[in-house]
Design an enzyme around this catalytic site. Structure first.
Site, PDB file in Angstrom:
ATOM      1  N   ASP A   1       0.950  -1.178  -0.116  1.00  0.00           N
ATOM      2  CA  ASP A   1       0.045   0.008  -0.069  1.00  0.00           C
ATOM      3  C   ASP A   1       0.843   1.101  -0.066  1.00  0.00           C
ATOM      4  OD1 ASP A   1      -2.335   1.741   0.501  1.00  0.00           O
ATOM      5  OD2 ASP A   1      -1.581   1.783   2.688  1.00  0.00           O
TER       6      ASP A   1
ATOM      7  N   ASP B   1      -0.047   5.112   0.852  1.00  0.00           N
ATOM      8  CA  ASP B   1      -0.519   6.275   1.905  1.00  0.00           C
ATOM      9  C   ASP B   1      -0.198   5.355   3.287  1.00  0.00           C
ATOM     10  OD1 ASP B   1      -0.957   8.096   0.094  1.00  0.00           O
ATOM     11  OD2 ASP B   1      -3.090   7.341  -0.096  1.00  0.00           O
TER      12      ASP B   1
ATOM     13  N   GLY C   1      -7.468   3.604   2.956  1.00  0.00           N
ATOM     14  CA  GLY C   1      -7.945   2.255   2.070  1.00  0.00           C
ATOM     15  C   GLY C   1      -8.980   2.644   1.244  1.00  0.00           C
ATOM     16  N   VAL C   2      -9.819   3.567   1.667  1.00  0.00           N
ATOM     17  CA  VAL C   2     -11.106   3.599   0.919  1.00  0.00           C
ATOM     18  C   VAL C   2     -11.016   5.005  -0.021  1.00  0.00           C
ATOM     19  CG1 VAL C   2     -12.432   2.393   2.672  1.00  0.00           C
ATOM     20  CG2 VAL C   2     -12.497   4.963   2.523  1.00  0.00           C
TER      21      VAL C   2
ATOM     22  N   ARG D   1     -11.695   8.079  -2.368  1.00  0.00           N
ATOM     23  CA  ARG D   1     -12.097   9.542  -1.897  1.00  0.00           C
ATOM     24  C   ARG D   1     -13.397   9.696  -1.700  1.00  0.00           C
ATOM     25  NH1 ARG D   1      -9.857  13.455  -6.597  1.00  0.00           N
ATOM     26  NH2 ARG D   1      -8.079  11.848  -6.067  1.00  0.00           N
TER      27      ARG D   1
ATOM     28  N   SER E   1      -5.285   5.152  -4.085  1.00  0.00           N
ATOM     29  CA  SER E   1      -5.273   6.760  -4.581  1.00  0.00           C
ATOM     30  C   SER E   1      -4.937   6.966  -5.985  1.00  0.00           C
ATOM     31  CB  SER E   1      -4.067   7.279  -3.582  1.00  0.00           C
ATOM     32  OG  SER E   1      -3.710   8.702  -4.117  1.00  0.00           O
TER      33      SER E   1
ATOM     34  N   ASN F   1      -3.825   9.818  -6.780  1.00  0.00           N
ATOM     35  CA  ASN F   1      -2.472  10.383  -6.735  1.00  0.00           C
ATOM     36  C   ASN F   1      -1.353   9.675  -6.788  1.00  0.00           C
ATOM     37  OD1 ASN F   1      -3.567  13.378  -6.518  1.00  0.00           O
ATOM     38  ND2 ASN F   1      -4.614  12.290  -4.667  1.00  0.00           N
TER      39      ASN F   1
ATOM     40  N   ASP G   1      -1.560  -0.622   6.018  1.00  0.00           N
ATOM     41  CA  ASP G   1      -1.781   0.184   7.549  1.00  0.00           C
ATOM     42  C   ASP G   1      -3.136   0.115   7.709  1.00  0.00           C
ATOM     43  OD1 ASP G   1      -2.154   1.941   5.136  1.00  0.00           O
ATOM     44  OD2 ASP G   1      -2.135   3.352   6.913  1.00  0.00           O
TER      45      ASP G   1
HETATM   46  C1  BG6 Z   1      -5.822   5.508   0.193  1.00  0.00           C
HETATM   47  C2  BG6 Z   1      -6.051   6.277   1.473  1.00  0.00           C
HETATM   48  O1  BG6 Z   1      -4.417   5.381  -0.168  1.00  0.00           O
HETATM   49  O2  BG6 Z   1      -6.234   6.335  -0.972  1.00  0.00           O
HETATM   50  C3  BG6 Z   1      -7.295   6.902   1.411  1.00  0.00           C
HETATM   51  O3  BG6 Z   1      -5.817   5.373   2.336  1.00  0.00           O
HETATM   52  C4  BG6 Z   1      -7.655   7.686   0.424  1.00  0.00           C
HETATM   53  O4  BG6 Z   1      -7.433   7.465   2.623  1.00  0.00           O
HETATM   54  C5  BG6 Z   1      -7.434   7.013  -0.960  1.00  0.00           C
HETATM   55  O5  BG6 Z   1      -9.136   8.243   0.469  1.00  0.00           O
HETATM   56  C6  BG6 Z   1      -7.855   7.617  -2.157  1.00  0.00           C
HETATM   57  O6  BG6 Z   1      -6.863   8.641  -2.249  1.00  0.00           O
HETATM   58  P1  BG6 Z   1      -7.042  10.094  -3.457  1.00  0.00           P
HETATM   59  O7  BG6 Z   1      -5.658  10.337  -3.357  1.00  0.00           O
HETATM   60  O8  BG6 Z   1      -7.477   9.194  -4.723  1.00  0.00           O
HETATM   61  O9  BG6 Z   1      -7.961  11.093  -2.904  1.00  0.00           O
HETATM   62 MG    MG Z   2      -2.760   2.999   3.644  1.00  0.00          MG
END
Ligand code: BG6
Ligand code: MG
Length: 215
Positions: free
Chosen positions: A9, A11, A46-47, A49, A116, A118, A170
């Site tokens: 993972d 983040d 993990g969930v 946005r 994510s 991002n 995590d």
């Molecule tokens: C996960 C985070 O890695 O990415 C979550 O643990 C977050 O908290 C999810 O909501 C989506 O991220 P992003 O960067 O696409 O907004």
């Molecule tokens: Mg994480």
């Protein structure tokens, strides 16, 4: 069976962007007048946005249209990206860096499995754009953790079957996703405290001591 690949993972495992997620959601929640704390934040790990926003809005007194919700999520992401813009290779800890290099030296395939969108930006900021053998992220999945899709895609990209992949997480939702995909899971942080993994570790470098990841 010994592992052939490790799917990390991002983040909260490779880097501490989980704190930036929290700060950005907290600013949005404060502006809306919605109660939000670190305990609730653990449910967002993990969930996706939009699912994260829905969890925060459980405490919102009122109805929001789909457009209002997307503009809230967009606003949170803009603030989050401002934090990300200040990141550099200094935000990759020595512990994570040296452990990744050691696991690579031991011959394991290494991948990212993150919800994510991002992910590419973050990997670029911390200097890991070209490091992993596969990157599966929020841009190539339809269902986020605890669904196993993101990890199954990573295992497919690596051409290594799920039972030979170890997931590192995590998030409790992420540990569930790994198990749902037929993978073993090593947990850190919040998920480790919850004993959600097959291995519940104190720190990233403890991965090096897992017998099935031996040199
Ligand atoms: C996960 C985070 O890695 O990415 C979550 O643990 C977050 O908290 C999810 O909501 C989506 O991220 P992003 O960067 O696409 O907004
Ligand atoms: Mg994480």
């Amino acid at each position: 069976m010994d592992f052939k690949a490790i799917i990390f993972d991002l983040d909260g495992v490779i880097c501490f962007t989980d704190e930036y997620h929290y700060q950005a959601w907290k600013a949005m929640a404060d502006e809306l007048g919605v109660y939000f704390d670190r305990k609730i934040n653990n449910r967002l790990r993990g969930v996706s946005r939009m699912e994260s926003l829905d969890i925060i809005l459980e405490r919102y007194d009122g109805e929001l249209s789909a457009d209002e919700k997307s503009s809230l999520a967009e606003k949170k992401n803009e603030l989050y990206r401002k934090y990300l813009e200040n990141m550099s290779s200094k935000d990759l800890s020595e512990e994570v860096k040296s452990s990744l290099l050691e696991l690579h030296r031991r011959g394991y395939k290494l991948a990212i499995g993150s919800s994510s969108k991002n992910t590419p930006f973050i990997l670029n900021q911390i200097g890991l754009s070209d490091f992993f053998d596969a990157v599966s992220d929020g841009n190539n999945i339809r269902r986020s953790k605890p669904d196993p899709e993101v990890f199954l895609k990573a295992s497919e990209m690596l051409s290594i079957p799920p039972e030979e992949c170890l997931v590192v997480e995590d998030a409790v939702s992420g540990a569930k996703a790994g198990h749902a995909g037929g993978m073993k899971v090593a947990c850190l942080g919040d998920a480790s405290k919850a004993k959600a993994g097959d291995y519940n570790l104190k720190g990233f470098s403890d991965l090096l001591d897992i017998p099935a990841l031996s040199a």
